[in-house]
Design a protein around this motif. Structure first.
Motif, short mmCIF file in Angstrom:
data_model
loop_
_atom_site.label_atom_id
_atom_site.label_comp_id
_atom_site.label_asym_id
_atom_site.label_seq_id
_atom_site.Cartn_x
_atom_site.Cartn_y
_atom_site.Cartn_z
N THR A 175 -19.35 -2.41 -1.78
CA THR A 175 -18.29 -2.96 -2.63
C THR A 175 -18.65 -4.40 -2.97
O THR A 175 -18.97 -5.19 -2.07
CB THR A 175 -16.93 -2.93 -1.90
N PRO A 176 -18.61 -4.78 -4.25
CA PRO A 176 -18.89 -6.18 -4.60
C PRO A 176 -17.75 -7.09 -4.14
O PRO A 176 -16.58 -6.70 -4.18
CB PRO A 176 -19.02 -6.17 -6.12
N ALA A 177 -18.08 -8.30 -3.69
CA ALA A 177 -17.08 -9.22 -3.15
C ALA A 177 -16.13 -9.71 -4.23
O ALA A 177 -15.01 -10.12 -3.94
CB ALA A 177 -17.78 -10.41 -2.49
N ASN A 178 -16.57 -9.65 -5.50
CA ASN A 178 -15.72 -10.16 -6.58
C ASN A 178 -14.80 -9.08 -7.16
O ASN A 178 -14.33 -9.20 -8.29
CB ASN A 178 -16.57 -10.80 -7.68
N SER A 179 -14.57 -8.00 -6.40
CA SER A 179 -13.61 -6.97 -6.82
C SER A 179 -12.57 -6.78 -5.72
O SER A 179 -12.75 -7.25 -4.59
CB SER A 179 -14.33 -5.65 -7.11
N ASP A 180 -11.51 -6.05 -6.04
CA ASP A 180 -10.41 -5.84 -5.09
C ASP A 180 -10.81 -4.77 -4.09
O ASP A 180 -11.00 -3.60 -4.46
CB ASP A 180 -9.15 -5.43 -5.85
N LEU A 181 -10.93 -5.15 -2.81
CA LEU A 181 -11.37 -4.20 -1.77
C LEU A 181 -10.40 -3.03 -1.63
O LEU A 181 -10.79 -1.91 -1.33
CB LEU A 181 -11.50 -4.94 -0.43
#
Length: 741
Positions: A175-181
């Protein structure tokens, strides 16, 4: 290569492979697959490349991976790659590998963003890898573009599930850190197939691209949406880095610097980065290898124990030593003798549960087959009566005799005794065949010395054949002895003077019959248990014979045929009184029925034997003179009585005769004379020459025994030099709320 952790594991696996190849077996570790799951442009391919330590996957924006890539890493001496669709072509330049992946993707899916579930199979051979399978999967997308189908999201989901639902698959949920987990499709898919979180590792990418003033600290500390195995942050190369040919080693150094200098992550820098991810994955591989060791150890120890005794015998073995040959000849002959005796006499140790031994089969011949052959020799009752009738008539000649002639009885008895010769000779033949089979089974243990086996079989079989003629002569002598004197004073013989008044009536037949002519008022046709003796026909309620319904004397009774009824399935016959009296209650005749015509004929023959004759004879030559009938019946019963005595005697003497002249004699011969005859047969050295198979067997046993010991030592070393990493404790369901509770 950039994966140091994997390179530490390789020597362990190579040791195991060497240990097993030494004993001619394969070491199937069945290491788990590693699948990378995540959204588009989440950095999945970069994570995979970092694990392998090579640049070979396509890069770009949007959906780049449009077919599953099944990457098999195979340990080899050199480094190259090959595709399943390009058999025989080796790729040594990994830029060409990337180009081939792109070309093969377009070939199936087209150049306009189409997708396909058909995997691309790539094998990378290298001295720096373990035998692993890595799977790069298309990124999860929701909106179709280009040539993509309307249900693109479901298709990609099904494609991913096909791989990650396998229990042996480790899931890297990227999961990219700049998206909502909380909206991570990768975590949701992983949760569906691995609800306990035992094989899911969270990977957070693009930490360096987060907005200023934000960080993923709570996620990486496993406080927000916790996972059992937690999260590992990685910083992949940017497209600019890749275009500028920044290699993986430099990228990992930059990643290390990022975590050490970032204020939000520096306190956990040792738990972050690609090396940490590699370490975690390698710990899982180590755990897997250690988990397989007990089964391998148990298997090898079992094989070692089974070879210990044999290997001990072969150690220091000198094939050409004359003293050894003499000693081994004595041991082999002694063992053959013991085996033969055990197979004949029976033994409590090493009992065969698959088939009967020679002794058990001979016992069956004596007490089942031979008595059966004797019974088969008994002639047809009708034929016997005809022979007796002719004998009586021929003895009287032109005169009419008043008394039953002794000579008729003696002539018929002698004819019956002669018939016994055939089953007696057959019994000897069956025992001889079983003895020869037993000898062959016992010589199986002499296989390693072909000449010795051949000579032993020849000598013992020849002796058995020599004894065959003596045994048969003795058996025929037993029959001739019976023929020489008919002893009518035998205590078991019924005799002339007191038959049939003082003897308990002989039961001739028992069985179920249906009485057809019972009136419907009294219940109609009913089945009873019938007992026929020489004097009466009785019937009972059932075969326990406790409740007798009626007893019908046989005086003045005859049998007649009854036509089968149109609707009846049974076959019938009737019994009536020749003096026109009622047979049974108010009935002039008793109609009895059976299921088959064969049963009817059998009952009629039994009634004939009891003196109840057909209404009229089917043979004009066979007189139904009442006086002759009585004489025939008398002699018939006397013959039965005397033949029972003869059969009893023969059944007793045959096993004793064969045992004495054949079986015991062969045992004594093997114990006392076999060794001497082997010595006189020729060169003892040649007798004890080993077969080529035995030489190979000895070398193989010693080599395998040593290899097994070495393999067990290697497994012991691996057990002591590696440690298992325990599974982290379960966490609260991340769907149920925020942080730990």
């Amino acid at each position: 290569m950039g994966n140091r952790g994997m390179e530490d594991l390789i020597p362990l696996v190579n040791k195991l492979q060497d240990a097993f190849s030494g004993i001619g077996q394969s070491c199937n570790l069945d290491l788990p697959q590693i699948a990378v799951v995540g959204g588009q442009s989440a950095g999945k391919s970069s994570v995979l490349e970092n694990f392998v330590g090579r640049d070979f996957l396509p890069r770009g924006s949007g959906i780049v991976t449009r077919r599953p890539l099944v990457l098999q890493l195979i340990s080899a001496n050199a480094e190259w790659a090959e595709f399943l669709h390009c058999k025989g072509k080796k790729f040594t330049d990994f830029d060409e590998v990337r180009q081939e992946i792109e070309a093969e993707t377009d070939r199936i899916t087209g150049a306009n963003k189409g997708i396909s579930p058909v995997p691309i199979n790539l094998r990378v051979y290298s001295p720096h890898v373990l035998n692993l399978t890595l799977i790069d999967l298309p990124g999860i997308t929701k909106v179709p573009v280009g040539d993509q189908p309307v249900d693109i999201e479901q298709q990609i989901r099904d494609m991913i599930m096909q791989f990650i639902c396998r229990e042996s698959c480790l899931i890297l949920a990227v999961t990219p850190a700049n998206s909502d987990l909380a909206n991570s499709d990768a975590l949701k898919l992983a949760k569906d197939v691995d609800p306990q979180g035992q094989r899911t590792i969270g990977v957070i990418t693009k930490l360096d691209l987060m907005d200023e003033g934000t960080d993923a600290r709570e996620v990486l500390e496993n406080k927000l949406l916790p996972l059992r195995r937690g999260y590992i942050g990685v910083v992949n190369r940017s497209q600019k880095d890749i275009d500028g040919k920044k290699d993986i080693k430099m990228a990992m150094a930059a990643e290390r610097k990022f975590f050490l200098t970032h204020p939000a992550y520096r306190h956990m820098a040792e738990k972050m980065g690609t090396p940490c991810l590699q370490k975690v994955l390698n710990q899982q591989l180590t755990n897997h290898i250690r988990d397989t060791l007990p089964a391998f150890r148990s298997k090898l120890q079992t094989q070692l124990l089974s070879l210990d005794k044999e290997a001990e015998e072969y150690r220091g073995y000198r094939p050409d030593d004359p003293g050894r040959k003499t000693k081994q000849l004595l041991q082999m002959v002694q063992q053959f003798s013991v085996d033969f005796e055990k197979r004949i006499e029976g033994s409590g140790d090493q009992v065969d549960t698959v088939e009967l031994s020679g002794g058990a089969k001979i016992n069956r011949i004596f007490h089942e087959r031979f008595p059966f052959e004797l019974v088969k020799m008994e002639c047809d009752d009708k034929e016997m009566r005809r022979e007796i009738s002719y004998a009586i008539k021929n003895i009287h000649g032109i005169r009419t005799g008043l008394f039953t002639p002794d000579m008729a009885f003696e002539a018929i008895v002698k004819k019956q005794i002669v018939k016994i010769k055939e089953p007696c000779i057959k019994c000897v033949d069956m025992v001889i065949q079983e003895l020869i089979n037993t000898v062959r089974q016992c010589t199986n243990k002499l296989d390693c010395f072909p000449r010795l086996r051949e000579e032993t079989e020849r000598i013992v079989t020849s002796h058995i054949r020599d004894r065959e003629s003596r045994a048969k002569d003795q058996v025929l002598l037993l029959i001739d002895v019976q023929l020489s004197y008919i002893n009518t004073n035998h205590e078991d013989f019924i005799g002339f003077t007191w038959y049939p008044r003082n003897v308990v009536p002989q039961v001739i037949r028992k069985g179920w019959l249906t009485i057809n002519n019972i009136s419907i008022i009294k219940g109609g046709a009913k089945e009873y248990w019938f007992v026929l003796t020489a004097e009466s026909l009785s019937w009972f309620k059932d075969d326990e014979e406790k409740e007798k319904k009626y007893m019908l004397p046989l005086d003045n009774l005859k049998v007649r045929d009854v036509e089968k009824g149109f609707m009846s399935s049974k076959h019938a016959f009737a019994i009536f009184n020749t003096e026109q009296r009622n047979v049974y209650k108010d009935n002039r005749f008793l109609e009895l029925a059976c299921d088959t015509q064969d049963e009817v004929d059998s009952w009629r023959a039994s009634l004939l034997r009891a003196g109840v004759y057909p209404e009229r004879s089917s043979n004009d030559n066979f007189s139904m003179d009442p006086q002759l009938e009585r004489k025939v019946e008398t002699i018939r019963n006397l013959v039965d009585s005397y033949m029972a005595i003869v059969n009893k005697c023969i059944r007793d003497l045959m096993p004793k005769t064969i045992m004495h002249l054949m079986i015991s004699n062969v045992k004594d011969f093997i114990n006392a004379e076999l060794l001497a005859q082997l010595y006189s047969a020729g060169d003892q050295g040649a007798l004890m020459d080993e077969s080529q198979e035995q030489v190979q067997r000895r070398d193989e046993v010693l080599r395998t025994h040593q290899s097994l010991k070495e393999a067990l030592a290697i497994i012991g070393d691996i057990s002591t030099t590696t440690i298992s990493t325990p599974m982290p404790p379960p966490v609260n369901d991340w769907r149920s709320g925020g942080g730990n509770r």
